[in-house]
Design a protein around this motif. Structure first.
Motif, mmCIF file in Angstrom:
data_model
loop_
_atom_site.group_PDB
_atom_site.id
_atom_site.type_symbol
_atom_site.label_atom_id
_atom_site.label_comp_id
_atom_site.label_asym_id
_atom_site.label_seq_id
_atom_site.Cartn_x
_atom_site.Cartn_y
_atom_site.Cartn_z
ATOM 1 N N ARG A 1 -12.006 69.461 57.382
ATOM 2 C CA ARG A 1 -11.699 70.265 56.194
ATOM 3 C C ARG A 1 -12.145 69.565 54.906
ATOM 4 O O ARG A 1 -12.011 68.352 54.764
ATOM 5 C CB ARG A 1 -10.196 70.537 56.112
ATOM 6 N N ARG B 1 -8.384 65.951 51.773
ATOM 7 C CA ARG B 1 -7.007 65.800 51.297
ATOM 8 C C ARG B 1 -6.441 64.453 51.736
ATOM 9 O O ARG B 1 -6.719 64.006 52.849
ATOM 10 C CB ARG B 1 -6.142 66.951 51.839
ATOM 11 N N GLY C 1 -3.695 78.829 54.924
ATOM 12 C CA GLY C 1 -4.330 79.023 53.613
ATOM 13 C C GLY C 1 -5.539 79.942 53.705
ATOM 14 O O GLY C 1 -5.760 80.801 52.846
ATOM 15 N N ASP D 1 2.898 80.958 52.051
ATOM 16 C CA ASP D 1 2.121 80.059 52.915
ATOM 17 C C ASP D 1 2.742 78.671 52.825
ATOM 18 O O ASP D 1 2.690 78.030 51.783
ATOM 19 C CB ASP D 1 0.665 80.125 52.406
#
Ligand code: AP5
Ligand code: MG
Length: 217
Positions: free
Chosen positions: A130, A163, A16, A87
């Protein structure tokens, strides 16, 4: 002929991130299957409901669902004229075959397949730090790419979250799925001579420069 690229690599390797740079600097259209699924889940659609269980478990969404969803994305004029960077799709051989057939019907082809490569411990460290924007999908890292203000997206000011599939156990499952189900896609593209392998362990700019080197056909 537009530049149509495919980025393949394990979860967290930087697909990404690199797709974002390629989009910004080369004017390509970014098509990310994971982002499309997360958008459908957020919108509460039937497709989102089907996909969410698989994503939560770190498994692939079934091919028929994924192929149908991605095929509809290739009809946008912008993607077909500017070129695109895929992607996260294809990640099975069946998806790669379907992609080739779809592009052939549209009179175009995949130009290059960039394989971003890094050992499992590197990608686990990247995913653990992340943070992702709930609104625009921008990606940060608490150590290597922190947002200017903690927990807030630099691009749109929305909240940053971890996430739901970035839990250690799910990350391990996603990695296992990559090694068993997506690795054969690299063999598929190696046979076409379009595969370019990139060491994904450098800085974001180093990886970008290496990847871009492989686009000089
Ligand atoms: P998807 O959203 O595609 O997730 P993924 O492949 O697991 O990859 P990630 O998005 O987690 O990582 P990334 O490689 O994009 O890394 P990033 O740039 O964010 O798919 C999610 C799920 O959807 C799948 O598990 C599956 O269930 C389903 N799905 C999606 N597509 C499917 C398909 N085709 N078929 C079936 N199911 C499908 O970078 C990670 C972190 O590292 C960031 O914090 C970033 O800032 C940092 N970073 C990036 N590059 C560097 C660098 N060079 N140095 C240091 N830090 C870096
Ligand atoms: Mg991603």
């Amino acid at each position: 002929m537009p530049i149509n690229l495919v980025l393949i690599g394990p979860p967290g390797v930087g697909k990404g991130t690199q797709a974002g740079l390629l989009t910004e600097r080369l004017g390509l259209v970014h098509l990310a299957s994971g982002d499309v699924f997360r958008g459908e889940i957020a919108a509460g659609t039937d497709l989102g409901r089907v996909a969410s269980g698989y994503i939560e478990r770190g498994e692939l969404v079934p091919d028929d669902v994924t192929i149908g969803m991605m095929e509809s994305r290739f009809t946008t004029l912008e993607a077909m004229t500017s070129g695109f960077v895929l992607d996260g799709f294809p990640r099975t051989v069946a998806q790669a075959v379907a992609l080739d057939a779809r592009l052939e019907a549209l009179g175009t082809v995949v130009a290059r397949v960039v394989s971003l490569e890094a050992p499992d411990d590197v990608v686990v460290a990247r995913l653990s730090g992340r943070r992702t924007c709930l609104n625009c999908g921008a990606v940060f890292h608490i150590e290597t790419m922190p947002p200017k203000q903690e927990g807030v997206c630099d691009d749109c000011g929305s909240k940053l979250v971890t996430r739901t599939d970035d839990k250690e156990e799910t990350i391990r499952q996603r990695l296992a799925v990559f090694h068993t189900q997506t690795q054969p896609v690299l063999d598929y593209y190696a046979e076409t001579g379009k595969l370019f392998r990139v060491d994904g362990r450098g800085t974001i700019e180093e990886v970008y420069r290496t990847a871009i080197g492989g686009l000089r056909v």
